[in-house]
Design an enzyme around this catalytic site. Structure first.
Site, PDB file in Angstrom:
ATOM      1  N   SER A 144       0.852  -1.187   0.000  1.00 29.65           N
ATOM      2  CA  SER A 144       0.000   0.000   0.000  1.00 29.65           C
ATOM      3  C   SER A 144       0.894   1.246   0.000  1.00 29.65           C
ATOM      4  O   SER A 144       1.971   1.251  -0.604  1.00 29.65           O
ATOM      5  CB  SER A 144      -0.918  -0.034   1.234  1.00 29.65           C
ATOM      6  OG  SER A 144      -1.714   1.130   1.293  1.00 29.65           O
ATOM      7  N   SER A 145       0.462   2.265   0.714  1.00 32.11           N
ATOM      8  CA  SER A 145       1.229   3.508   0.796  1.00 32.11           C
ATOM      9  C   SER A 145       0.785   4.270   2.039  1.00 32.11           C
ATOM     10  O   SER A 145      -0.383   4.167   2.453  1.00 32.11           O
ATOM     11  CB  SER A 145       0.950   4.362  -0.448  1.00 32.11           C
ATOM     12  OG  SER A 145       1.408   5.692  -0.241  1.00 32.11           O
ATOM     13  N   TYR A 158      -4.701   7.316  -6.928  1.00 27.97           N
ATOM     14  CA  TYR A 158      -3.671   6.354  -6.464  1.00 27.97           C
ATOM     15  C   TYR A 158      -3.977   5.874  -5.051  1.00 27.97           C
ATOM     16  O   TYR A 158      -4.015   4.668  -4.779  1.00 27.97           O
ATOM     17  CB  TYR A 158      -2.314   7.061  -6.529  1.00 27.97           C
ATOM     18  CG  TYR A 158      -1.162   6.339  -5.868  1.00 27.97           C
ATOM     19  CD1 TYR A 158      -0.530   5.274  -6.514  1.00 27.97           C
ATOM     20  CD2 TYR A 158      -0.678   6.732  -4.621  1.00 27.97           C
ATOM     21  CE1 TYR A 158       0.538   4.623  -5.918  1.00 27.97           C
ATOM     22  CE2 TYR A 158       0.383   6.087  -4.018  1.00 27.97           C
ATOM     23  CZ  TYR A 158       0.989   5.024  -4.670  1.00 27.97           C
ATOM     24  OH  TYR A 158       2.047   4.383  -4.070  1.00 27.97           O
ATOM     25  N   LYS A 162      -4.872   2.208  -3.109  1.00 26.23           N
ATOM     26  CA  LYS A 162      -4.061   1.684  -1.999  1.00 26.23           C
ATOM     27  C   LYS A 162      -4.950   1.434  -0.771  1.00 26.23           C
ATOM     28  O   LYS A 162      -4.749   0.456  -0.053  1.00 26.23           O
ATOM     29  CB  LYS A 162      -2.918   2.638  -1.669  1.00 26.23           C
ATOM     30  CG  LYS A 162      -1.850   2.739  -2.764  1.00 26.23           C
ATOM     31  CD  LYS A 162      -1.223   1.404  -3.090  1.00 26.23           C
ATOM     32  CE  LYS A 162       0.121   1.542  -3.806  1.00 26.23           C
ATOM     33  NZ  LYS A 162       0.692   0.224  -4.179  1.00 26.23           N
TER      34      LYS A 162
HETATM   35  P1  NDP Z   1       9.663   2.121  -9.180  1.00 24.34           P
HETATM   36  O1  NDP Z   1       9.107   3.048 -10.198  1.00 24.34           O
HETATM   37  O2  NDP Z   1      11.036   2.335  -8.663  1.00 24.34           O
HETATM   38  O3  NDP Z   1       9.593   0.605  -9.728  1.00 24.34           O
HETATM   39  C1  NDP Z   1       8.395   0.142 -10.260  1.00 24.34           C
HETATM   40  C2  NDP Z   1       8.483  -1.336 -10.537  1.00 24.34           C
HETATM   41  O4  NDP Z   1       7.206  -1.781 -11.007  1.00 24.34           O
HETATM   42  C3  NDP Z   1       9.488  -1.693 -11.608  1.00 24.34           C
HETATM   43  O5  NDP Z   1      10.046  -2.953 -11.324  1.00 24.34           O
HETATM   44  C4  NDP Z   1       8.627  -1.756 -12.863  1.00 24.34           C
HETATM   45  O6  NDP Z   1       9.128  -2.623 -13.868  1.00 24.34           O
HETATM   46  C5  NDP Z   1       7.353  -2.320 -12.312  1.00 24.34           C
HETATM   47  N1  NDP Z   1       6.192  -1.953 -13.118  1.00 24.34           N
HETATM   48  C6  NDP Z   1       5.805  -0.730 -13.540  1.00 24.34           C
HETATM   49  N2  NDP Z   1       4.674  -0.817 -14.269  1.00 24.34           N
HETATM   50  C7  NDP Z   1       4.345  -2.130 -14.315  1.00 24.34           C
HETATM   51  C8  NDP Z   1       3.312  -2.866 -14.926  1.00 24.34           C
HETATM   52  N3  NDP Z   1       2.343  -2.283 -15.658  1.00 24.34           N
HETATM   53  N4  NDP Z   1       3.296  -4.196 -14.755  1.00 24.34           N
HETATM   54  C9  NDP Z   1       4.247  -4.806 -14.036  1.00 24.34           C
HETATM   55  N5  NDP Z   1       5.262  -4.175 -13.443  1.00 24.34           N
HETATM   56  C10 NDP Z   1       5.306  -2.853 -13.597  1.00 24.34           C
HETATM   57  O7  NDP Z   1       8.592   2.141  -7.977  1.00 24.34           O
HETATM   58  P2  NDP Z   1       8.769   1.783  -6.419  1.00 24.34           P
HETATM   59  O8  NDP Z   1       9.723   0.674  -6.287  1.00 24.34           O
HETATM   60  O9  NDP Z   1       9.010   3.024  -5.680  1.00 24.34           O
HETATM   61  O10 NDP Z   1       7.280   1.316  -6.068  1.00 24.34           O
HETATM   62  C11 NDP Z   1       6.965  -0.024  -5.805  1.00 24.34           C
HETATM   63  C12 NDP Z   1       5.628  -0.103  -5.081  1.00 24.34           C
HETATM   64  O11 NDP Z   1       5.707   0.644  -3.869  1.00 24.34           O
HETATM   65  C13 NDP Z   1       4.437   0.468  -5.847  1.00 24.34           C
HETATM   66  O12 NDP Z   1       3.299  -0.341  -5.627  1.00 24.34           O
HETATM   67  C14 NDP Z   1       4.236   1.831  -5.208  1.00 24.34           C
HETATM   68  O13 NDP Z   1       2.903   2.260  -5.331  1.00 24.34           O
HETATM   69  C15 NDP Z   1       4.612   1.542  -3.778  1.00 24.34           C
HETATM   70  N6  NDP Z   1       5.019   2.708  -3.009  1.00 24.34           N
HETATM   71  C16 NDP Z   1       6.100   3.473  -3.366  1.00 24.34           C
HETATM   72  C17 NDP Z   1       6.454   4.572  -2.605  1.00 24.34           C
HETATM   73  C18 NDP Z   1       7.611   5.452  -2.952  1.00 24.34           C
HETATM   74  O14 NDP Z   1       7.695   6.557  -2.390  1.00 24.34           O
HETATM   75  N7  NDP Z   1       8.523   5.047  -3.804  1.00 24.34           N
HETATM   76  C19 NDP Z   1       5.683   4.949  -1.414  1.00 24.34           C
HETATM   77  C20 NDP Z   1       4.594   4.063  -1.110  1.00 24.34           C
HETATM   78  C21 NDP Z   1       4.283   2.993  -1.883  1.00 24.34           C
HETATM   79  P3  NDP Z   1      10.229  -2.117 -14.980  1.00 24.34           P
HETATM   80  O15 NDP Z   1      11.470  -1.778 -14.200  1.00 24.34           O
HETATM   81  O16 NDP Z   1      10.442  -3.279 -15.874  1.00 24.34           O
HETATM   82  O17 NDP Z   1       9.656  -0.929 -15.655  1.00 24.34           O
END
Ligand code: NDP
Length: 253
Positions: A144-145, A158, A162
């Site tokens: 979640s977030s 978004y 979540k």
């Molecule tokens: P990043 O943008 O760093 O990484 C996103 C990841 O998701 C990558 O591995 C990407 O793959 C993959 N991805 C993107 N689109 C798709 C899709 N359509 N289908 C499958 N995979 C996909 O994001 P974060 O690591 O920061 O975020 C990860 C999770 O954490 C998310 O659910 C986000 O909502 C949540 N989150 C993040 C926060 C933050 O501040 N960063 C805070 C709270 C929650 P590829 O590399 O191949 O493009």
């Protein structure tokens, strides 16, 4: 058959998912990770896990394309056999996701649908279709977030998804408990990744503002989150179920 535990982490090529994959491997758990577009980054994560002495594989997945999930799980099945000598896995981490910053008044139906597909409908049906491959006694971790608890302008679509995944977590825990499967949801605060164009990491004004709203005085790093997910997949966390675990350093208390 493999005796090692195996995790499936969506979005494991970068950011939080990459750290989760590496953290799971440090707990002696083998990992199938998925990528969307970044095949080479995913291969590098696989190589890093293998260098730690664990098994890993990377598969392509669009976590918002429900129609592709049957074929995806056919590939998972093949990979489990070929790479891991297993026919099931133990932990599912629904991490893949993209951001959206749009004020409520301006959010379009297409933007809303994108958020729903990647953050709610995708994980809902991916998990449903994973059930036959998930071992009894396994674990599901949804991501979640902090934004589902506190409101920051521009994240209504978004954060609504979540919030929904947090409710879904409780229903999944209720219904899957009979199989010994625990379901928890981890809610990261603002973390420095590529997410949302990397704004938390690269925009000093946003970074400073979020750090000042955080009790521990800084924004998060991927390594603040991955070990939490890994912990929930260990025996030490066996009695934790249907919980929302916020890892935010204490944001907006
Ligand atoms: P990043 O943008 O760093 O990484 C996103 C990841 O998701 C990558 O591995 C990407 O793959 C993959 N991805 C993107 N689109 C798709 C899709 N359509 N289908 C499958 N995979 C996909 O994001 P974060 O690591 O920061 O975020 C990860 C999770 O954490 C998310 O659910 C986000 O909502 C949540 N989150 C993040 C926060 C933050 O501040 N960063 C805070 C709270 C929650 P590829 O590399 O191949 O493009």
């Amino acid at each position: 058959m493999s005796t090692n535990k195996i995790a499936l982490v969506t979005g494991g090529s970068r950011g939080l998912g990459k750290n989760m994959a590496l953290s799971l491997a440090r707990k002696d758990i083998d990992v199938v990770l998925t990528y969307h577009s970044k095949k080479e980054e995913a291969a590098a994560v696989v190589a890093e896990i293998e260098s730690q002495g664990r098994k890993a594989a990377a598969l392509q997945l669009d976590a918002s394309n429900i129609g592709s999930f049957d074929e995806f799980f056919d590939q998972v099945k093949t990979t489990l056999g070929d790479t891991f000598g297993a026919n099931k896995f133990d932990f599912l981490v629904n991490n893949a996701g993209t951001g959206l910053y749009a004020m409520f008044a301006e959010t379009t139906e297409a933007q809303f649908d994108d958020m729903m597909n990647i953050h709610l409908k995708g994980p809902y049906f991916l998990t449903q279709k994973a059930l036959s491959l998930l071992n009894d006694g396994g674990r599901i971790i949804n991501i979640s977030s902090g934004l589902a608890r506190f409101a920051n302008p521009g994240s209504s679509a978004y954060a609504s998804m979540k919030g929904a995944i947090e409710v879904l977590t409780r229903y999944q825990a209720k219904e899957l408990g009979a199989r010994g499967i625990a379901v928890n949801v981890v809610a990261p605060g603002a973390i420095e990744t590529d997410f949302g164009g990397g704004r938390v990491r690269d925009n000093k004004e946003i970074n400073d503002q979020l750090a000042s709203a955080t009790a521990l005085g800084r924004v998060g790093l991927p390594d603040d989150i991955g070990p939490v997910v890994a912990f929930l997949c260990t025996e030490d966390a066996k009695w934790v179920n249907a919980q929302r675990l916020e890892a935010s350093g204490g944001m907006f208390l």
